[in-house]
Design a protein around this motif. Structure first.
Motif, PDB file in Angstrom:
ATOM      1  N   ARG A  14       0.848  -1.204   0.000  1.00 48.50           N
ATOM      2  CA  ARG A  14       0.000   0.000   0.000  1.00 48.50           C
ATOM      3  C   ARG A  14       0.877   1.245   0.000  1.00 48.50           C
ATOM      4  NH1 ARG A  14      -0.580   4.016   2.549  1.00 48.50           N
ATOM      5  NH2 ARG A  14       0.932   3.183   4.033  1.00 48.50           N
ATOM      6  N   ARG A  15       0.578   2.178  -0.864  1.00 43.85           N
ATOM      7  CA  ARG A  15       1.349   3.430  -0.967  1.00 43.85           C
ATOM      8  C   ARG A  15       0.389   4.576  -1.176  1.00 43.85           C
ATOM      9  NH1 ARG A  15       5.329   1.311   0.202  1.00 43.85           N
ATOM     10  NH2 ARG A  15       4.667   2.383   2.071  1.00 43.85           N
ATOM     11  N   ASP A  16       0.740   5.720  -0.678  1.00 46.14           N
ATOM     12  CA  ASP A  16       0.015   6.926  -1.047  1.00 46.14           C
ATOM     13  C   ASP A  16       0.411   7.265  -2.482  1.00 46.14           C
ATOM     14  OD1 ASP A  16      -1.640   9.282   0.143  1.00 46.14           O
ATOM     15  OD2 ASP A  16      -0.082  10.179  -1.106  1.00 46.14           O
ATOM     16  N   ARG A  18       0.283   9.579  -5.982  1.00 47.58           N
ATOM     17  CA  ARG A  18       0.076  10.942  -6.484  1.00 47.58           C
ATOM     18  C   ARG A  18       0.368  11.033  -7.977  1.00 47.58           C
ATOM     19  NH1 ARG A  18       3.289  13.129  -1.424  1.00 47.58           N
ATOM     20  NH2 ARG A  18       2.557  11.534   0.000  1.00 47.58           N
ATOM     21  N   LYS A  91       4.885  16.274  -4.999  1.00 45.97           N
ATOM     22  CA  LYS A  91       3.502  16.405  -5.472  1.00 45.97           C
ATOM     23  C   LYS A  91       2.590  15.961  -4.329  1.00 45.97           C
ATOM     24  CE  LYS A  91       0.743  14.606  -9.394  1.00 45.97           C
ATOM     25  NZ  LYS A  91      -0.017  15.804  -9.733  1.00 45.97           N
ATOM     26  N   VAL A  92       1.539  16.713  -4.044  1.00 46.98           N
ATOM     27  CA  VAL A  92       0.696  16.360  -2.890  1.00 46.98           C
ATOM     28  C   VAL A  92      -0.699  15.885  -3.289  1.00 46.98           C
ATOM     29  CG1 VAL A  92       1.922  17.894  -1.279  1.00 46.98           C
ATOM     30  CG2 VAL A  92      -0.141  18.727  -2.461  1.00 46.98           C
ATOM     31  N   GLU A  93      -0.958  15.736  -4.559  1.00 47.72           N
ATOM     32  CA  GLU A  93      -2.294  15.270  -4.965  1.00 47.72           C
ATOM     33  C   GLU A  93      -2.297  14.794  -6.414  1.00 47.72           C
ATOM     34  OE1 GLU A  93      -4.081  16.985  -7.379  1.00 47.72           O
ATOM     35  OE2 GLU A  93      -2.708  18.671  -7.599  1.00 47.72           O
ATOM     36  N   TRP A 137      -8.410   1.584   1.565  1.00 46.74           N
ATOM     37  CA  TRP A 137      -7.057   1.752   1.006  1.00 46.74           C
ATOM     38  C   TRP A 137      -6.414   0.389   0.746  1.00 46.74           C
ATOM     39  CZ3 TRP A 137      -3.885   6.383   3.376  1.00 46.74           C
ATOM     40  CH2 TRP A 137      -2.877   6.753   2.491  1.00 46.74           C
ATOM     41  N   TRP A 149      -4.401  10.128  -0.292  1.00 49.82           N
ATOM     42  CA  TRP A 149      -5.187  10.889   0.699  1.00 49.82           C
ATOM     43  C   TRP A 149      -4.762  12.345   0.612  1.00 49.82           C
ATOM     44  CZ3 TRP A 149      -6.610   8.532   6.066  1.00 49.82           C
ATOM     45  CH2 TRP A 149      -7.323   9.469   6.827  1.00 49.82           C
ATOM     46  N   VAL A 150      -5.713  13.213   0.373  1.00 50.11           N
ATOM     47  CA  VAL A 150      -5.408  14.646   0.278  1.00 50.11           C
ATOM     48  C   VAL A 150      -5.989  15.367   1.494  1.00 50.11           C
ATOM     49  CG1 VAL A 150      -5.636  16.746  -1.106  1.00 50.11           C
ATOM     50  CG2 VAL A 150      -5.513  14.516  -2.242  1.00 50.11           C
ATOM     51  N   SER A 151      -5.142  16.105   2.189  1.00 49.15           N
ATOM     52  CA  SER A 151      -5.633  16.874   3.353  1.00 49.15           C
ATOM     53  C   SER A 151      -5.285  18.358   3.257  1.00 49.15           C
ATOM     54  CB  SER A 151      -5.083  16.270   4.651  1.00 49.15           C
ATOM     55  OG  SER A 151      -3.675  16.252   4.627  1.00 49.15           O
ATOM     56  N   PHE A 152      -4.836  18.784   2.100  1.00 47.43           N
ATOM     57  CA  PHE A 152      -4.550  20.217   1.897  1.00 47.43           C
ATOM     58  C   PHE A 152      -5.846  20.945   1.504  1.00 47.43           C
ATOM     59  CE2 PHE A 152      -0.312  18.668   1.821  1.00 47.43           C
ATOM     60  CZ  PHE A 152       0.544  19.749   2.017  1.00 47.43           C
ATOM     61  N   PRO A 186       7.821   5.434  -0.240  1.00 43.21           N
ATOM     62  CA  PRO A 186       6.938   6.600  -0.157  1.00 43.21           C
ATOM     63  C   PRO A 186       7.609   7.849  -0.721  1.00 43.21           C
ATOM     64  CG  PRO A 186       6.974   5.419   1.949  1.00 43.21           C
ATOM     65  CD  PRO A 186       8.001   4.768   1.057  1.00 43.21           C
ATOM     66  N   LEU A 188       7.609  10.860   0.235  1.00 41.50           N
ATOM     67  CA  LEU A 188       8.270  11.745   1.202  1.00 41.50           C
ATOM     68  C   LEU A 188       9.678  11.249   1.544  1.00 41.50           C
ATOM     69  CD1 LEU A 188       5.518  13.035   3.685  1.00 41.50           C
ATOM     70  CD2 LEU A 188       6.048  13.702   1.336  1.00 41.50           C
ATOM     71  N   ARG A 196      10.665   6.779   7.385  1.00 41.54           N
ATOM     72  CA  ARG A 196       9.912   5.969   8.350  1.00 41.54           C
ATOM     73  C   ARG A 196      10.828   5.668   9.532  1.00 41.54           C
ATOM     74  NH1 ARG A 196       5.107   4.074   7.142  1.00 41.54           N
ATOM     75  NH2 ARG A 196       5.242   3.843   4.908  1.00 41.54           N
TER      76      ARG A 196
HETATM   77  C1  LIG Z   1      -4.427  11.784   7.452  1.00 40.25           C
HETATM   78  C2  LIG Z   1      -3.502  11.771   6.265  1.00 40.25           C
HETATM   79  C3  LIG Z   1      -3.409  12.891   5.456  1.00 40.25           C
HETATM   80  C4  LIG Z   1      -2.562  12.891   4.342  1.00 40.25           C
HETATM   81  N1  LIG Z   1      -2.536  13.981   3.517  1.00 40.25           N
HETATM   82  C5  LIG Z   1      -1.790  13.936   2.379  1.00 40.25           C
HETATM   83  C6  LIG Z   1      -1.813  15.002   1.440  1.00 40.25           C
HETATM   84  O1  LIG Z   1      -2.516  16.010   1.598  1.00 40.25           O
HETATM   85  N2  LIG Z   1      -1.064  14.902   0.321  1.00 40.25           N
HETATM   86  C7  LIG Z   1      -0.279  13.801   0.084  1.00 40.25           C
HETATM   87  O2  LIG Z   1       0.381  13.744  -0.959  1.00 40.25           O
HETATM   88  N3  LIG Z   1      -0.238  12.771   0.952  1.00 40.25           N
HETATM   89  C8  LIG Z   1      -0.976  12.813   2.078  1.00 40.25           C
HETATM   90  N4  LIG Z   1      -0.959  11.749   2.946  1.00 40.25           N
HETATM   91  C9  LIG Z   1      -0.093  10.581   2.642  1.00 40.25           C
HETATM   92  C10 LIG Z   1       1.176  10.558   3.470  1.00 40.25           C
HETATM   93  O3  LIG Z   1       2.074  11.532   3.005  1.00 40.25           O
HETATM   94  C11 LIG Z   1       1.778   9.157   3.352  1.00 40.25           C
HETATM   95  O4  LIG Z   1       0.894   8.247   3.921  1.00 40.25           O
HETATM   96  C12 LIG Z   1       3.138   9.023   4.035  1.00 40.25           C
HETATM   97  O5  LIG Z   1       4.075   9.840   3.382  1.00 40.25           O
HETATM   98  C13 LIG Z   1       3.640   7.582   4.019  1.00 40.25           C
HETATM   99  O6  LIG Z   1       3.660   7.097   2.696  1.00 40.25           O
HETATM  100  P1  LIG Z   1       2.845   5.788   2.288  1.00 40.25           P
HETATM  101  O7  LIG Z   1       1.392   6.044   2.616  1.00 40.25           O
HETATM  102  O8  LIG Z   1       3.063   5.643   0.826  1.00 40.25           O
HETATM  103  O9  LIG Z   1       3.389   4.663   3.086  1.00 40.25           O
HETATM  104  C14 LIG Z   1      -1.777  11.746   4.055  1.00 40.25           C
HETATM  105  C15 LIG Z   1      -1.893  10.607   4.876  1.00 40.25           C
HETATM  106  C16 LIG Z   1      -2.745  10.604   5.961  1.00 40.25           C
HETATM  107  C17 LIG Z   1      -2.864   9.365   6.798  1.00 40.25           C
END
Ligand SMILES: Cc1cc2nc3c(=O)[nH]c(=O)nc-3n(C[C@H](O)[C@H](O)[C@H](O)COP(=O)(O)O)c2cc1C
Length: 216
Positions: A14-16, A18, A91-93, A137, A149-152, A186, A188, A196
Motif C-alpha cells: 500500500r502506498r500513497d 500521487r 507532489k501532494v495530490e 485503502w 489521501w489529500v488533506s490540503f 513513499p 516523502l 519511516r
Molecule cells: C491523514 C492523512 C493525510 C494525508 N494527507 C496527504 C496530502 O494532503 N497529500 C499527500 O500527498 N499525501 C498525504 N498523505 C499521505 C502521506 O504523506 C503518506 O501516507 C506518508 O508519506 C507515508 O507514505 P505511504 O502512505 O506511501 O506509506 C496523508 C496521509 C494521511 C494518513
C-alpha cells in the motif's frame, strides 16, 4: 502464498499515490468491492458513522484541485531554506489525474444519541471513519488501484463543494484510480522530506518512558 502472507504483502505494498494515475476509469464492480470493504470496518457502538461521495465531474475535480493548489502554496509560505526547496519537488495530490475522488464524511448522528462506547471519548466516532478509510485503502491496493489521501483543504470548502450538511465533517478526499504501478518507496522518503522511523523507537514496556522514543 498463505492468507496471512497475502495480507502482509498488501499492507506493505500500500502506498500513497500521487503521480502514477493513468486516468482509466475504475470498474463499477471493483469500486463496489472496495466501498464494501470500507463499510465493514469496525466502528464504535457499530455506529458506522461514515458517508462516501463519489466525485467524477471534471469541473468539480478541477475546482477542488485549484483549492488544494492554494492551500499547498499557503503551506509552502511557512517553509524556508532546504525545507522549502524539498517541498517544491513533492507532489501532494492527483485529483484530476485519478479521475475519481471519494470524499469521506463523518456523521456523528449515525447510531443515535447514545452510541455505545462513545460516551467518554467523542473522537471514537472519528477513529471509526479512519478505520473505514484504511480498509478501503488496503482493498484498493489488493485490487491493483492507487489511493492518495489529500488533506490540503479547508473543511468548510469541501463541505460546501460536495453538499455535506453542517453536522457532517469532511475527513478525507481520496484520489482513487488505476495506476501504472505503485512506488516501492513513499514519496516523502524518496524526496528526502522524512523517513519511516524504526519500530523500536515507539515501543514501551509496561509504561510509557519519555526519551525511549527515538522517533522525532
Ligand atoms: C491523514 C492523512 C493525510 C494525508 N494527507 C496527504 C496530502 O494532503 N497529500 C499527500 O500527498 N499525501 C498525504 N498523505 C499521505 C502521506 O504523506 C503518506 O501516507 C506518508 O508519506 C507515508 O507514505 P505511504 O502512505 O506511501 O506509506 C496523508 C496521509 C494521511 C494518513
Amino acid at each position: 502464498m498463505q492468507q496471512s502472507a497475502q495480507l502482509y504483502d498488501v499492507i506493505n505494498r500500500r502506498r500513497d499515490t500521487r503521480r502514477e494515475f493513468t486516468g482509466e476509469p475504475v470498474d463499477d464492480g471493483v469500486l463496489h468491492r472496495i466501498l464494501s470493504a470500507a463499510h465493514c470496518a469496525p466502528s464504535v457502538g457499530m455506529s458506522q458513522p461514515w458517508d462516501f461521495v463519489m466525485v467524477r465531474d471534471a469541473t468539480t475535480l478541477e475546482t477542488f484541485r485549484d483549492h488544494v493548489t492554494d492551500e499547498r502554496a499557503a503551506y509552502a509560505r511557512t517553509l524556508d531554506g532546504e525545507r522549502a526547496a524539498t517541498f517544491e519537488r513533492i507532489k501532494v495530490e492527483g485529483i484530476v489525474e485519478s479521475g475519481l475522488g471519494i470524499v469521506v464524511g463523518y456523521d456523528p448522528t449515525r447510531g443515535g444519541p447514545n452510541v455505545l462506547g462513545r460516551h467518554a471519548i467523542a473522537d471514537a466516532g472519528l477513529y471509526s471513519v479512519v478505520c473505514a478509510i484504511q480498509n478501503l485503502w488496503l482493498a484498493a491496493t489488493a485490487e491493483g488501484l492507487g489511493v492518495g489521501w489529500v488533506s490540503f483543504y479547508r473543511e468548510e470548502f469541501l463541505r460546501d463543494l460536495v453538499g455535506f450538511p453542517e453536522h457532517v465533517r469532511p475527513v478525507a478526499w481520496l484520489c482513487v484510480g488505476a495506476v501504472s504501478g505503485l512506488p516501492e518507496v513513499p514519496d516523502l522518503e524518496r524526496f528526502g522530506w522524512r523517513h519511516r522511523s524504526p519500530l523500536d523507537g515507539v515501543l514501551h514496556d509496561e509504561r510509557y518512558q519519555a526519551g525511549s522514543n527515538l522517533a522525532t
